[in-house]
Write a protein that holds these residues in place. Structure first.
Motif, short mmCIF file in Angstrom:
data_model
loop_
_atom_site.label_atom_id
_atom_site.label_comp_id
_atom_site.label_asym_id
_atom_site.label_seq_id
_atom_site.Cartn_x
_atom_site.Cartn_y
_atom_site.Cartn_z
N ILE A 32 0.83 -1.20 0.00
CA ILE A 32 0.00 0.00 0.00
C ILE A 32 0.87 1.26 0.00
O ILE A 32 0.60 2.22 -0.72
CB ILE A 32 -1.00 -0.01 1.18
CG1 ILE A 32 -2.04 -1.11 0.95
CG2 ILE A 32 -1.66 1.34 1.36
CD1 ILE A 32 -2.98 -1.38 2.06
N THR B 292 2.12 1.65 -3.49
CA THR B 292 1.04 2.16 -4.34
C THR B 292 0.88 3.66 -4.15
O THR B 292 0.80 4.42 -5.13
CB THR B 292 -0.29 1.44 -4.03
OG1 THR B 292 -0.17 0.07 -4.39
CG2 THR B 292 -1.46 2.05 -4.78
N SER C 202 -4.46 3.19 -8.45
CA SER C 202 -4.52 2.24 -7.32
C SER C 202 -5.05 0.89 -7.78
O SER C 202 -4.53 -0.16 -7.41
CB SER C 202 -5.41 2.80 -6.21
OG SER C 202 -4.87 4.00 -5.72
N TRP C 203 -6.10 0.93 -8.58
CA TRP C 203 -6.74 -0.30 -9.05
C TRP C 203 -5.80 -1.11 -9.94
O TRP C 203 -5.71 -2.33 -9.80
CB TRP C 203 -8.02 0.06 -9.79
CG TRP C 203 -8.86 -1.11 -10.17
CD1 TRP C 203 -9.76 -1.78 -9.39
CD2 TRP C 203 -8.88 -1.75 -11.45
NE1 TRP C 203 -10.33 -2.80 -10.10
CE2 TRP C 203 -9.81 -2.80 -11.38
CE3 TRP C 203 -8.20 -1.54 -12.64
CZ2 TRP C 203 -10.08 -3.64 -12.45
CZ3 TRP C 203 -8.47 -2.37 -13.72
CH2 TRP C 203 -9.40 -3.41 -13.61
N GLN D 208 -2.65 -1.23 -9.87
CA GLN D 208 -1.54 -1.79 -9.11
C GLN D 208 -1.99 -2.95 -8.21
O GLN D 208 -1.15 -3.60 -7.58
CB GLN D 208 -0.89 -0.70 -8.25
CG GLN D 208 -0.19 0.36 -9.09
CD GLN D 208 0.33 1.48 -8.22
OE1 GLN D 208 1.28 1.28 -7.47
NE2 GLN D 208 -0.31 2.65 -8.30
N SER D 209 -3.29 -3.18 -8.14
CA SER D 209 -3.82 -4.28 -7.32
C SER D 209 -3.55 -5.62 -8.00
O SER D 209 -3.71 -5.75 -9.21
CB SER D 209 -5.33 -4.12 -7.13
OG SER D 209 -5.61 -2.96 -6.41
N ASP D 210 -3.19 -6.60 -7.19
CA ASP D 210 -2.95 -7.95 -7.73
C ASP D 210 -4.26 -8.64 -8.06
O ASP D 210 -4.37 -9.33 -9.07
CB ASP D 210 -2.17 -8.80 -6.72
CG ASP D 210 -0.75 -8.30 -6.54
OD1 ASP D 210 -0.18 -7.76 -7.51
OD2 ASP D 210 -0.21 -8.44 -5.42
N PRO E 277 -8.01 -7.23 -7.64
CA PRO E 277 -9.06 -6.34 -7.16
C PRO E 277 -10.39 -7.07 -6.99
O PRO E 277 -10.80 -7.83 -7.86
CB PRO E 277 -9.15 -5.26 -8.25
CG PRO E 277 -8.43 -5.79 -9.43
CD PRO E 277 -7.52 -6.86 -8.96
N SER F 204 -13.22 -3.08 -4.55
CA SER F 204 -12.32 -2.28 -5.38
C SER F 204 -13.04 -1.80 -6.63
O SER F 204 -12.93 -0.64 -7.02
CB SER F 204 -11.10 -3.10 -5.82
OG SER F 204 -10.25 -3.37 -4.75
N ALA G 66 -6.95 -0.16 -2.46
CA ALA G 66 -5.76 -0.95 -2.11
C ALA G 66 -6.04 -1.96 -1.01
O ALA G 66 -5.59 -3.11 -1.09
CB ALA G 66 -4.64 0.00 -1.69
N ASP H 230 -7.97 -5.18 -1.99
CA ASP H 230 -7.29 -6.03 -2.95
C ASP H 230 -7.35 -7.49 -2.47
O ASP H 230 -6.90 -7.81 -1.38
CB ASP H 230 -5.83 -5.57 -3.07
CG ASP H 230 -5.06 -6.30 -4.15
OD1 ASP H 230 -5.71 -6.88 -5.04
OD2 ASP H 230 -3.82 -6.27 -4.11
#
Length: 183
Positions: free
Chosen positions: A4, A7, A50-51, A53-55, A57, A61, A135, A138
């Motif tokens: 986080i 991010t 942010s979305w 970069q999420s593994d 979501p 999210s 984040a 996630d």
């Protein structure tokens, strides 16, 4: 650094880069007032950053991203259209003139320090709930609970309220009989 934290650091760096590019554009056109339209769009960019970069979501999210995008794009389009129709905002003209007179700064230095570099951290902080919400959710449970549904309904009502209010204000201002009056 936590995921986080990473991010947020990437988001802050990207936002600062975009702000500097917008400042350069403002110097070229000698008008800073389009920053209002970017404010809402900037929140959309931060939410999407942010979305992306999420593994993994999850549903929350997606919901936060969707609501932020809907709100931000609507407001940004409204403010951009208003700026294009009416030109420079007199409030910004006054701010710029006042700072330039008091500090003896050039137009470009005033716009950078008094408008753009003050907007960036405020925009980042104001958008923290969307960034953190996306984040932190996630990979979370995909089921949305009653609180998420209630929040989404309240957000949509708020977006509709803003949309109707902006349409009413535009209609009021368009009527010459209302010149000098307050809605």
């Amino acid at each position: 650094m936590t995921a986080i934290g990473q991010t947020l650091a990437i988001n802050a760096t990207a936002l600062l880069a975009v702000i500097i590019l917008l400042w350069a554009y403002s110097v070229k056109i000698r008008d800073v007032s389009f920053i209002d339209a970017f404010w809402a769009f900037g929140m959309v960019l931060l939410a999407w950053a942010s979305w992306t970069q999420s593994d993994a979501p999850g549903a929350l999210s997606h919901l936060l991203l969707g609501l932020t995008t809907l709100w931000g794009l609507r407001l940004s389009l409204h403010l951009w259209t208003r700026w294009r129709a009416h030109g420079e905002d007199p409030r910004y003209e006054k701010i710029m003139r006042s700072v330039m007179e008091k500090k003896g700064w050039s137009w470009s230095k005033t716009s950078l320090q008094s408008v753009f570099l003050t907007q960036a951290p405020l925009l980042f902080i104001t958008c923290l709930p969307a960034q953190l919400g996306i984040a932190y959710s996630d990979g979370a449970n995909t089921a949305l609970g009653p609180l998420a549904f209630a929040g989404a309904i309240i957000a949509i009502i708020g977006i509709l309220f803003e949309t109707i209010g902006d349409a009413q204000l535009n209609a009021f201002r368009a009527d010459p009989a209302n010149k000098g009056k307050v809605l």
